[in-house]
Design an enzyme around this catalytic site. Structure first.
Site, PDB file in Angstrom:
ATOM      1  N   GLY A  40     -14.430  41.948  69.881  1.00 50.21           N
ATOM      2  CA  GLY A  40     -15.251  41.901  70.053  1.00 50.21           C
ATOM      3  C   GLY A  40     -15.951  42.450  68.581  1.00 50.21           C
ATOM      4  CG  ASP A  41     -13.983  45.557  65.553  1.00 53.07           C
ATOM      5  OD1 ASP A  41     -15.081  47.027  65.200  1.00 53.07           O
ATOM      6  OD2 ASP A  41     -13.573  45.785  63.964  1.00 53.07           O
ATOM      7  CB  VAL A  42     -18.821  43.031  63.889  1.00 56.16           C
ATOM      8  CG1 VAL A  42     -18.865  42.457  61.988  1.00 56.16           C
ATOM      9  CG2 VAL A  42     -19.267  42.769  64.643  1.00 56.16           C
ATOM     10  CD1 TRP A 100     -10.872  45.792  62.025  1.00 55.22           C
ATOM     11  CD2 TRP A 100      -9.651  48.114  62.716  1.00 55.22           C
ATOM     12  NE1 TRP A 100     -10.687  46.432  62.895  1.00 55.22           N
ATOM     13  CE2 TRP A 100     -10.750  47.636  63.162  1.00 55.22           C
ATOM     14  CE3 TRP A 100      -9.473  49.299  62.956  1.00 55.22           C
ATOM     15  CZ2 TRP A 100     -11.244  48.304  64.818  1.00 55.22           C
ATOM     16  CZ3 TRP A 100      -9.721  49.766  64.719  1.00 55.22           C
ATOM     17  CH2 TRP A 100     -10.862  49.932  65.491  1.00 55.22           C
TER      18      TRP A 100
END
Length: 321
Positions: free
Chosen positions: A275-277, A317
C-alpha cells in the site's frame, strides 16, 4: 536465546569483523559498494542521527554500543567493497566489547550479512528489477536497527511528505534525545522509550505531531518500556504473518507501518508494503503507466520476487529517493 537463523547471522558477523583497535573493517557478504550506500544516506540534509560528509565520503554516527556510546567515522575500504570504522572516542580504543557492539550495529545498519548475489540472480530475468540491480549495483537496504526508532519514524511519516517527516524527527530527537559535541558538530541518539513513556500528548503536540500521532508514539513507548513489545520477541516469532499480527495489535500500527518495520528493522525478506504510495509511484514511473498500480496489482507483480520482496521494494524506492 538465539534461534538457528540468528546464530548463523551472528557467526557471519563475527567472521566479517576485523578489529584493528583504533580502526576496524567489516567485510560484507557478496557484492557491496560503499559509495552506493553513501549516496542513499545523503538524500536529506535534515537527517539528525548521522552526518554525511559528501566531500570526504564519510558518515559519522554516535552509536549505542553496549553500556557505552561511541562516535564512529565510517568510510569505504578495499576499492569501495568493504566498510571501514574509525573509533573517535578514546573509551573505545581500550574497549574491544564496545568496538564489537558498534561494529555489530553498523553491520546490521548496512545489512552486510544479506546474500545479495541471490537477489541479483533472481532479478536477472525480471523486466522491472533487472535494470535496477545494474543501476544500483552493490546497494544494501540501509536499515534502522533500533526497534523504537524504526516504529517512531514510521509513525511520524504517516500521511506526510518525506521532508516534513525529517523535520518532525529532528524536533523529536533534539527535544528528548541525548547529544554530544565533536569538532563543532552535535551528534544525537534516538530517545529511549522509557523517557518518552513518561510524557503526555501535550508534551509532543508542540513539535507539530498531531494528537493521534502523539498518542501512537506514547503507546508504542509504553509497550517497549514495560517489555510487552521487544525486537527479540518479534524475531523469535520468525513467521512474517505472526510478526504482522503482533505489530498491528498496537494502536497506530497498521499493515504499512508493520511491513516497513519488518523490512527496515527486523530484516524479514518477505516484507512488502504493497500500500506504499512511493512503491506505487516507482512502478508507475518505470512502466510508464497512466495511473498508480493497486496493492493487489503490486502483489501480483511481486509473485516472482518470493524471498526478496523487501529488497525489491528498497530498489524501487531508490528510483524516487
Amino acid at each position: 536465546m538465539m534461534n538457528e537463523a540468528q546464530l548463523a547471522a551472528e557467526l557471519e558477523f563475527q567472521e566479517g569483523w576485523k578489529d584493528g583497535g583504533h580502526e576496524g573493517e567489516l567485510i560484507p557478504r557478496g557484492p557491496f559498494r560503499f559509495s552506493a550506500a553513501l549516496a542513499y544516506m545523503g538524500r536529506s540534509e535534515n537527517e539528525c542521527l548521522f552526518y554525511v560528509d559528501q566531500d570526504q565520503d564519510r558518515v559519522y554516527k554516535w552509536i549505542e554500543a553496549g553500556s557505552e556510546r561511541v562516535l564512529v567515522e565510517i568510510f569505504g575500504g578495499s576499492e569501495d567493497r568493504t566498510v571501514r570504522l574509525r573509533f573517535l572516542d578514546e573509551v573505545a580504543h581500550g574497549n574491544p566489547q564496545a568496538r564489537l557492539a558498534a561494529a555489530r550495529y553498523v553491520w546490521e545498519w548496512f545489512d552486510l550479512g544479506t546474500d545479495l548475489d541471490a537477489f541479483y540472480r533472481l532479478a536477472e530475468s525480471d523486466l522491472l528489477l533487472g535494470p535496477l540491480t545494474q543501476r544500483f549495483y552493490g546497494l544494501r537496504c540501509i536499515g534502522i536497527p533500533d526497534l523504537f526508532e524504526a516504529l517512531c519514524w514510521a509513525i511520524l511519516g504517516q500521511q506526510i511528505n518525506l521532508a516534513f517527516a525529517y523535520t518532525l524527527k529532528r524536533r523529536f530527537v533534539e527535544s528528548y534525545g541525548a547529544s554530544m559535541a565533536w569538532d563543532g558538530r552535535k551528534f544525537w541518539t534516538f530517545p529511549a522509550p522509557e523517557a518518552i513513556a513518561e510524557l503526555s500528548v501535550a508534551d509532543l503536540t508542540p513539535l507539530q505531531l498531531t494528537s493521534k500521532k502523539a498518542e501512537y508514539v506514547l503507546e508504542t513507548a509504553a509497550r517497549m518500556a514495560d517489555g510487552r513489545l521487544t525486537k527479540e520477541r518479534l524475531l523469535r516469532l520468525g513467521d512474517a504473518e505472526a510478526v504482522e499480527r503482533e505489530l498491528t495489535a498496537v494502536r497506530g500500527i497498521g499493515p504499512w507501518t508493520a511491513h516497513y518495520v519488518m523490512m527496515r528493522c527486523l530484516r524479514l525478506p518477505s516484507a512488502f508494503p504493497a500500500g506504499d504510495v512511493g512503491l506505487q509511484n516507482a512502478v508507475k514511473h518505470l512502466f510508464g503507466m497512466d495511473s498508480k498500480p493497486t496493492p493487489a496489482e503490486l502483489r501480483r507483480l511481486a509473485a516472482g520476487w518470493s524471498g526478496f520482496e523487501a529488497y525489491a521494494t528498497f530498489y524501487l524506492w531508490r528510483v524516487l529517493y
